[in-house]
Design an enzyme around this catalytic site. Structure first.
Site, PDB file in Angstrom:
ATOM      1  N   LYS A  62      -4.497  15.767  -8.114  1.00  0.00           N
ATOM      2  CA  LYS A  62      -3.850  15.687  -9.428  1.00  0.00           C
ATOM      3  C   LYS A  62      -3.146  16.994  -9.791  1.00  0.00           C
ATOM      4  CE  LYS A  62      -4.550  11.418 -10.341  1.00  0.00           C
ATOM      5  NZ  LYS A  62      -3.404  10.486 -10.448  1.00  0.00           N
ATOM      6  N   ASP A  80       0.882  -1.167   0.000  1.00  0.00           N
ATOM      7  CA  ASP A  80       0.000   0.000   0.000  1.00  0.00           C
ATOM      8  C   ASP A  80       0.920   1.218   0.000  1.00  0.00           C
ATOM      9  OD1 ASP A  80      -1.691   2.112   0.520  1.00  0.00           O
ATOM     10  OD2 ASP A  80      -2.769   1.114   2.148  1.00  0.00           O
ATOM     11  N   TYR A 127     -10.133  15.210  -5.554  1.00  0.00           N
ATOM     12  CA  TYR A 127      -9.395  14.490  -6.602  1.00  0.00           C
ATOM     13  C   TYR A 127      -8.620  15.468  -7.483  1.00  0.00           C
ATOM     14  CZ  TYR A 127      -8.283  11.509 -10.566  1.00  0.00           C
ATOM     15  OH  TYR A 127      -7.614  10.830 -11.553  1.00  0.00           O
TER      16      TYR A 127
END
Length: 270
Positions: A173, A76, A169
């Protein structure tokens, strides 16, 4: 015509995160066909084992004589302790990595600011940003020491344009885009290459995860147009990796033909 110059990939060792499905799995397979050795990293052990087996088959079918080593590492990337002990899980003959593909990442929900759960915010940043940075820092020291290597980060059109319902999100990014650009500036006096691949609408498990397993809602995202596939993006990744050593593909924005921005697309009437 092949999408890559296979001779430049023969015997190279590639590390792909998020390799259990989607773009990561497709990328691992394409590198395998090009004669590369591949370290597949993901949280799902059974899934990466299956992808590794597919890579071995793809390499055998290629008929190439170099490459063909495949290793799986259950990891992970958001767990710093796991990343710190990463090399202990990699076969000694595969620890000299040439190409890092930071693909691990995901999105959860479409909640608006004020309604976003703290755990969702933390999970996305932990994997999409902090995990990517941790793995990069682990590899970049070796790249600098040997004065070669290539870091390929999976960004997104969401790292260029924000949109409603994607505040966290898009923030992750945008962070990936800034981190990638800064790293490229820092490495400008070296032969190390840095690339950001920025996909638009790609139909993978991405939307299913976003809608927390609701496949019906995920399908509606792509209704009326032909989205990109995982293999489409894998081709861009492997193409960038197979350029001549003096060529650096800094950014690639890849969209389906009926998408022009994060919110502007054309859908055929049903």
């Amino acid at each position: 015509m092949s999408v890559f110059n296979a001779s430049r990939l023969l015997g190279k060792t590639v590390l792909v995160t998020g390799a259990s499905a989607g773009i990561g799995a497709a990328t691992a397979l394409l590198f395998a066909r090009g004669g590369s050795n591949v370290i597949l990293v993901a949280r799902r052990a059974d899934a990466i084992k299956s992808v590794a087996e597919a890579c071995a088959t793809a390499f055998k079918e290629s008929g190439l004589q170099q490459g063909g080593k495949f290793a799986t590492v259950q990891l992970d990337v958001s767990d710093k302790a796991q990343v710190a002990s990463f090399w202990d899980k990699v076969p000694k003959d595969m620890r000299d990595v040439d190409i890092l593909v930071n693909n691990a990442g995901f999105v959860l929900g479409v909640d608006r600011v004020g309604d976003i759960k703290d755990e969702d915010i933390e999970a996305m940043f932990a994997t999409n940003v902090l995990g990517l940075i941790s793995v990069t820092q682990l590899l970049i020291k070796d790249f600098k020491a040997k004065q070669s290597g290539h870091v390929i980060n999976l960004g997104s059109i969401a790292g260029r344009e924000a949109y409603a319902g994607g505040a966290i999100y898009t923030a992750t990014k945008h962070a990936v885009h800034a981190f990638t650009a800064s790293m490229m500036a820092e490495l400008v006096n070296t032969p190390i290459r840095v690339t950001e691949i920025q996909p638009g609408m790609v139909e993978t498990e991405f939307s299913i995860v976003r809608f927390r397993g609701d496949s019906g809602a995920a399908k509606k995202v792509y209704q009326g147009l032909e989205p990109l596939t995982a293999s489409d993006i894998a081709e861009e990744i492997v193409w960038a990796a197979s350029r001549p050593p003096h060529v650096n593909i800094a950014e690639v924005l890849v969209l389906p033909v009926n998408q022009a921005s994060t919110t502007l697309n054309y859908r055929k009437p049903s």
